[in-house]
Design a protein around this motif. Structure first.
Motif, PDB file in Angstrom:
ATOM      1  N   VAL A 178       0.840  -1.202   0.000  1.00 33.04           N
ATOM      2  CA  VAL A 178       0.000   0.000   0.000  1.00 33.04           C
ATOM      3  C   VAL A 178       0.874   1.251   0.000  1.00 33.04           C
ATOM      4  N   ASN A 179       1.935   1.242   0.809  1.00 33.58           N
ATOM      5  CA  ASN A 179       2.846   2.397   0.850  1.00 33.58           C
ATOM      6  C   ASN A 179       3.505   2.624  -0.499  1.00 33.58           C
ATOM      7  N   LEU A 180       3.893   1.538  -1.168  1.00 33.50           N
ATOM      8  CA  LEU A 180       4.538   1.668  -2.471  1.00 33.50           C
ATOM      9  C   LEU A 180       3.576   2.248  -3.498  1.00 33.50           C
ATOM     10  N   ALA A 181       2.333   1.787  -3.484  1.00 37.09           N
ATOM     11  CA  ALA A 181       1.345   2.336  -4.414  1.00 37.09           C
ATOM     12  C   ALA A 181       1.165   3.835  -4.202  1.00 37.09           C
ATOM     13  N   SER A 182       1.151   4.258  -2.946  1.00 34.09           N
ATOM     14  CA  SER A 182       1.018   5.678  -2.634  1.00 34.09           C
ATOM     15  C   SER A 182       2.212   6.475  -3.158  1.00 34.09           C
ATOM     16  N   ARG A 183       3.422   5.934  -2.967  1.00 31.87           N
ATOM     17  CA  ARG A 183       4.638   6.629  -3.430  1.00 31.87           C
ATOM     18  C   ARG A 183       4.657   6.715  -4.957  1.00 31.87           C
ATOM     19  N   ARG A 200      11.223   7.239  -0.619  1.00 29.58           N
ATOM     20  CA  ARG A 200      11.345   7.388   0.829  1.00 29.58           C
ATOM     21  C   ARG A 200      10.773   6.196   1.576  1.00 29.58           C
ATOM     22  N   GLY A 201      11.610   5.567   2.381  1.00 29.10           N
ATOM     23  CA  GLY A 201      11.187   4.455   3.218  1.00 29.10           C
ATOM     24  C   GLY A 201      11.138   3.114   2.524  1.00 29.10           C
ATOM     25  N   LEU A 202      11.353   3.100   1.185  1.00 30.46           N
ATOM     26  CA  LEU A 202      11.229   1.848   0.435  1.00 30.46           C
ATOM     27  C   LEU A 202      12.443   1.522  -0.409  1.00 30.46           C
ATOM     28  N   GLY A 203      13.467   2.354  -0.351  1.00 27.02           N
ATOM     29  CA  GLY A 203      14.672   2.100  -1.135  1.00 27.02           C
ATOM     30  C   GLY A 203      14.505   2.511  -2.587  1.00 27.02           C
ATOM     31  N   VAL A 204      15.284   1.883  -3.464  1.00 26.08           N
ATOM     32  CA  VAL A 204      15.258   2.208  -4.890  1.00 26.08           C
ATOM     33  C   VAL A 204      14.228   1.329  -5.594  1.00 26.08           C
ATOM     34  N   VAL A 205      13.349   1.951  -6.366  1.00 27.57           N
ATOM     35  CA  VAL A 205      12.341   1.205  -7.121  1.00 27.57           C
ATOM     36  C   VAL A 205      12.433   1.574  -8.595  1.00 27.57           C
ATOM     37  N   GLU A 206      11.984   0.645  -9.449  1.00 26.17           N
ATOM     38  CA  GLU A 206      11.933   0.914 -10.889  1.00 26.17           C
ATOM     39  C   GLU A 206      10.485   0.886 -11.340  1.00 26.17           C
TER      40      GLU A 206
END
Length: 380
Positions: A297-302, A365-371
């Motif tokens: 859920v946090n990733l979807a928000s980011r 923020r809070g989740l590291g590096v994402v692609e």
């Protein structure tokens, strides 16, 4: 409702429990307006008869547990006022009976009270603000709104009550089917793999400075209504609305992706609406009281916060799931080569609903590096 005691005769009452400073005023008394009392009696179907302590005692429930139930349901403390009815006593008996029978633990019973109270409180507020307000304009000078409301509520109450029960049973059946049929084991009953999407209006804060309150309210209502209809129509579930943002979930990646693109396509054709951006992530989600929590859920928000205007960004897990289920090609180059071979061999090429384009990697923020991946609808 209250946790304060009531002394009866010479016997000492139960202890008084202090109330945190942020809660409502315990000394607040129910209204004494005759018309308001008549309206309350009509809605509740009974007269005021008990103080909170008397109701708890009649129900055979401790004052402390009764107070926990009442506060969980969202009812204000009323001190020593005699404002409760037989229905309040019956509700306490039912909740306490479920606990005594071992069907619910005490914390679960409180959670049931809280979830029901929160949901119905919002429904009741909406019906009063948006429904009754527009239907109770006094037709003649000198008439009060309460005088107009009474006959209207008298007519609508039984119909709305039946409709509420119908919708609740339908929703309960749908939710039971989703959870029990799809869950492989007990752990998945709470922690499940879902696609979670956020849809956010761009520049909403600036809009609040330019629009009148009524215009802003109409825009938010139109946005929420459109999103709710599209999410439901395409098999998703609207988790909650936050004014300029909606949160939805779907059991599979393809459904979540279709909803996201439908939202973009629909709202972009509405000149009154700001641009929209959507972020979707796929993974394990914890569900509690109709809400969803967790890293997914946090990733979807980011992803929503970094998505371009009128665009959808998805995480790698959702992109992989779309490729695995054949709804998006693993790569556009490979898809083009496969199509060329199929045409040369005189056979039908594979068709895909969606296209995925890898975007730049970035720290979140809070989740590291994402692609992130840009999701679009594939031309037919």
């Amino acid at each position: 409702m209250t946790v304060d005691d009531e002394n009866t005769g010479d016997a000492p009452g139960p202890p008084t429990y202090p109330t945190p400073h942020h809660e409502v005023d315990h000394t607040a008394e129910p209204t004494d307006d005759p018309l308001a009392i008549r309206l309350e009696q009509l809605i509740l179907g009974a007269d005021r008869r008990y103080t909170p302590f008397q109701a708890a005692r009649t129900a055979g429930v401790s004052m402390e547990l009764a107070s926990r139930f009442w506060r969980a349901m969202g009812f204000a403390d009323i001190g020593q006022a005699k404002a409760l009815t037989e229905a309040d006593v019956l509700a306490l008996r039912r909740l306490a009976g479920l606990v005594e029978a071992g069907l619910l633990s005490e914390p679960m019973a409180v959670q049931v009270a809280r979830s029901t109270g929160q949901t119905t409180a919002r429904l009741a507020e909406w019906q009063i603000d948006s429904f009754l307000e527009g239907l109770t304009e006094p037709p003649e000078p000198g008439m009060t709104r309460t005088e107009v409301t009474y006959p209207l509520v008298e007519l609508l109450l039984p119909e709305l009550e039946e409709f509420l029960i119908y919708v609740w049973r339908r929703q309960l059946a749908a939710a039971t089917g989703r959870v029990l049929v799809q869950a492989a084991d007990d752990e998945e009953m709470v922690d499940r793999r879902l696609a979670v999407g956020f849809a956010d209006l761009v520049g909403f804060t600036r809009l609040t400075r330019r629009l009148e309150e009524e215009e802003l309210g109409e825009l938010v209502e139109a946005f929420e209504t459109t999103c709710a209809d599209l999410v439901a129509a395409h098999g998703g579930r609207l988790i909650k609305t936050l004014g300029d943002e909606v949160l939805y979930a779907a059991d599979d990646a393809g459904t979540a992706a279709e909803i996201a693109l439908r939202l973009i396509e629909t709202l972009s054709h509405d000149e009154t609406m700001p641009a929209l951006r959507v972020g979707i992530a796929f993974g394990t989600v914890t569900t509690r009281m109709g809400d969803v929590f967790g890293t997914t859920v946090n990733l979807a928000s980011r992803l929503t916060s970094i998505a371009p205007k009128d665009a959808v960004l998805v995480d790698g897990a959702l992109a992989e799931e779309l490729s695995r289920t054949g709804e998006a090609p693993v790569s556009e180059t490979e898809a083009a080569e496969q199509a060329a071979r199929a045409e040369k061999e005189g056979r039908q090429a594979a068709t895909y609903r969606f296209a995925l384009q890898p975007m730049w990697q970035r720290p979140v923020r809070g989740l590291g590096v994402v692609e992130p991946w840009l999701l679009t609808r594939r031309p037919t």
